[in-house]
Design a protein around this motif. Structure first.
Motif, PDB file in Angstrom:
ATOM      1  N   LEU A 319     -12.062  13.395  -9.548  1.00  0.00           N
ATOM      2  CA  LEU A 319     -10.734  12.776  -9.523  1.00  0.00           C
ATOM      3  C   LEU A 319     -10.455  12.197  -8.151  1.00  0.00           C
ATOM      4  O   LEU A 319     -10.842  12.785  -7.136  1.00  0.00           O
ATOM      5  CB  LEU A 319      -9.671  13.843  -9.840  1.00  0.00           C
ATOM      6  N   MET A 320      -9.815  11.037  -8.133  1.00  0.00           N
ATOM      7  CA  MET A 320      -9.314  10.522  -6.861  1.00  0.00           C
ATOM      8  C   MET A 320      -7.888  10.047  -7.006  1.00  0.00           C
ATOM      9  O   MET A 320      -7.423   9.753  -8.107  1.00  0.00           O
ATOM     10  CB  MET A 320     -10.218   9.427  -6.300  1.00  0.00           C
ATOM     11  N   LYS A 321      -7.197  10.030  -5.876  1.00  0.00           N
ATOM     12  CA  LYS A 321      -5.835   9.506  -5.815  1.00  0.00           C
ATOM     13  C   LYS A 321      -5.895   8.215  -5.006  1.00  0.00           C
ATOM     14  O   LYS A 321      -6.433   8.220  -3.896  1.00  0.00           O
ATOM     15  CB  LYS A 321      -4.941  10.511  -5.083  1.00  0.00           C
ATOM     16  N   CYS A 322      -5.364   7.128  -5.571  1.00  0.00           N
ATOM     17  CA  CYS A 322      -5.404   5.826  -4.905  1.00  0.00           C
ATOM     18  C   CYS A 322      -3.967   5.440  -4.571  1.00  0.00           C
ATOM     19  O   CYS A 322      -3.115   5.393  -5.471  1.00  0.00           O
ATOM     20  CB  CYS A 322      -5.998   4.778  -5.834  1.00  0.00           C
ATOM     21  N   GLU A 323      -3.679   5.176  -3.296  1.00  0.00           N
ATOM     22  CA  GLU A 323      -2.283   5.016  -2.880  1.00  0.00           C
ATOM     23  C   GLU A 323      -2.080   3.726  -2.084  1.00  0.00           C
ATOM     24  O   GLU A 323      -2.918   3.357  -1.256  1.00  0.00           O
ATOM     25  CB  GLU A 323      -1.854   6.228  -2.024  1.00  0.00           C
ATOM     26  N   ALA A 324      -0.969   3.049  -2.334  1.00  0.00           N
ATOM     27  CA  ALA A 324      -0.622   1.841  -1.595  1.00  0.00           C
ATOM     28  C   ALA A 324       0.743   2.029  -0.947  1.00  0.00           C
ATOM     29  O   ALA A 324       1.644   2.636  -1.534  1.00  0.00           O
ATOM     30  CB  ALA A 324      -0.603   0.637  -2.529  1.00  0.00           C
ATOM     31  N   VAL A 325       0.872   1.505   0.275  1.00  0.00           N
ATOM     32  CA  VAL A 325       2.094   1.691   1.067  1.00  0.00           C
ATOM     33  C   VAL A 325       2.787   0.336   1.245  1.00  0.00           C
ATOM     34  O   VAL A 325       2.134  -0.664   1.565  1.00  0.00           O
ATOM     35  CB  VAL A 325       1.738   2.291   2.454  1.00  0.00           C
TER      36      VAL A 325
END
Ligand code: FAD
Length: 475
Positions: A319-325
């Motif tokens: 599993l990965m978490k992909c995040e945009a700011v």
């Protein structure tokens, strides 16, 4: 510069001195929530304790990431909710605040390239809802048929463990349309880091069964739900703060970083724990690491075959978490809460608003697990960023393409987690070897979220398992 070789030579000539093993009452292997909880309990009882942690940080599967100075968000475990009494109490004890996640406005359902707004937890999937509701009521029924934490006690345990979520859906016939399969994948991939065909119905039922407490039966709705469910609330300062505060309270002398444990030997009531940071002697050991990493420790005498089989046959999900700011959570101005359920064709199956409690900068994150992880996680970061931003743009609009930052955390590539979010015992393992999960091996005791009854696989389970292991070694 001429002096350098002399210094090096002098160092080389000095004989390495073998450090004498230190002695403590209890060695705890692993500085995640479970190990740190166990160590705190042992220390509070007046016994000496050391936590040996492989990484250069505590917190294990929880990890804070600053999106602005002093504004952390989670790159790992994040949400808490009602009935997760152990983690909520730990926050209270450490004086860490909890606040409700952002639910104002509509969620988005993305299917066939169309975006539909909706409220609540169940996407407006029209006719496919019949199949989805059938699955929920069947799994709730299965989860209600065995004592908490003991899925092998289900009257049809072997049959249910022989069926993957995928094959079970197929066995239900036309009710389970291809879209229902996709929607179920939206539940399974983020929860287990695996696809429908990798998770047995018994394992699914075990997780549902544990999604409650002594007063409240576990249900799929509570396990997967937003408001009032497992994703109800977030932790002020980010969830890793709980471990950081626990480690701080224990003090640096009792928490040794960069200390992967390689061997645990026991003879005549004394144990020796060999780590890269030295050797400790102890009366008891608590192993609080994910099952595949426990299997990699050289136990002398070796673990009973059944216990070894259990650990070896419990790999971690991917599993990965992909995040945009973004400068701000612009989607909120459109009446959107940022959440999305995405059926088919995209790397991320569910998306959430991860904006810090101060209201900015705006952060969206999505989970990529199982088959999606296998397709996506090996791509270069530039491509991952582009795919993720394009997917966010689908439900919150083209502004999503203009992120000021992108980061992802791939738990599948973390050697000291071996994957995430949780171990996923393969078919036959729970019924064949599950009974060994909490069984001590002489003076070696086992903690870690996977060994919990309630909320196994969650932060709450990690903490309750740490308390249980501490009770065992103090008894
Ligand atoms: C992406 C993701 C999302 C999640 N979302 C949520 C959520 O929203 N809510 C929730 O409640 N839970 C969530 N979880 C799960 C939660 O984070 C875990 O259940 C919990 O943190 C596990 O704690 P633990 O102490 O049992 O194990 P870990 O956190 O894995 O701690 C084990 C520690 O042992 C160390 N270690 C391993 N091997 C050795 C060794 N040989 N010697 C010494 N040290 C060793 C590791 O470095 C690690 O620090 C999520 C997890 C992930 C990965």
């Amino acid at each position: 510069a001429a002096a350098l070789p002399d210094v090096a030579d002098a160092k080389a000539r000095r004989k390495p001195r073998k450090a004498r093993p230190r002695s403590v009452d209890v060695v705890v292997v692993g500085g995640g929530l479970s190990g740190l909880t166990a160590a705190r309990r042992v220390a509070a009882a007046g016994r000496s304790v050391v936590v040996l942690e492989a990484r250069d940080r505590v917190g294990g599967r929880t990890l804070n990431h600053d999106v602005a100075p002093g504004r952390p968000v989670e790159a790992g475990g994040e949400y808490v909710g009602p009935t997760q009494n152990h983690v909520l109490n730990a926050c209270r004890e450490m004086q860490i605040g909890v606040y409700q996640a952002y639910f104002k406005g509509d969620s988005s359902y993305v299917a066939d390239g169309q975006v539909t707004r909706y409220q609540g937890d169940i996407p407006p999937a029209a006719l496919d809802l019949v199949g989805l509701q059938d699955l929920l009521s069947q799994v709730n029924g299965m989860a209600d048929s065995f004592r908490v934490g003991e899925p092998w006690g289900h009257p049809q345990a072997a049959e249910l463990e022989g069926q993957s979520v995928d094959s079970w859906l197929r066995s239900r016939g036309l009710l389970m349309t291809p879209r229902v399969h996709e929607l179920v994948e939206c539940l399974i991939e983020p929860s287990f880091g695996a696809s429908n065909r990798e998770i047995s119905m018994l394992l699914f039922a075990r997780f549902v069964n544990g999604s409650g407490d002594e007063q409240h039966k576990g249900t799929v709705e509570r396990m997967l739900g937003g408001k009032g469910g497992g994703q109800d609330s977030r932790i002020l300062g980010g969830s890793q703060l709980i471990s950081l505060a626990m480690a701080d309270a224990l003090g640096a002398a009792r928490v040794r970083l960069n200390a992967p444990v390689r061997r645990v030997t026991q003879a005549g009531g004394r144990l020796e724990v060999v780590s890269d940071a030295g050797t400790w002697k102890a009366r008891k050991v608590v192993v609080a690491v994910p099952p595949p990493l426990a299997a990699a420790i050289d136990f002398q005498p070796v673990l009973p075959a059944e216990h070894r089989m259990l650990l070896q046959r419990s790999p971690m999900g991917a599993l990965m978490k992909c995040e945009a700011v973004y400068d701000k959570p612009f989607w909120r101005e459109q009446g959107l809460n940022g959440s999305a359920v995405v059926a088919g064709g995209y790397p991320m199956k569910v998306i959430f608003d991860n904006t810090p409690p101060e209201g900015g900068p705006g952060v969206l994150f999505g989970f990529c697990g199982g088959d999606s992880w296998r397709r996506f996680s090996g791509l270069p970061v530039r491509e991952r960023r582009e795919l993720v931003l394009r997917q966010f743009a689908k439900h919150v609009g083209p502004q999503a393409l203009k992120a000021k930052d992108y980061f992802d955390m791939d738990w599948g590539r973390e050697p000291w987690s071996a994957g995430g979010p949780v171990a996923i015992p393969s078919a036959g393992t729970l019924t064949g070897f599950g009974r060994w999960i909490r069984r001590p091996h002489g003076d070696v005791h086992f903690a870690g979220t996977e060994t919990a009854d309630y909320w196994a696989g969650f932060m709450d389970g990690a903490i309750s398992a740490g308390k249980r292991a501490a009770r065992e070694v103090l008894a």
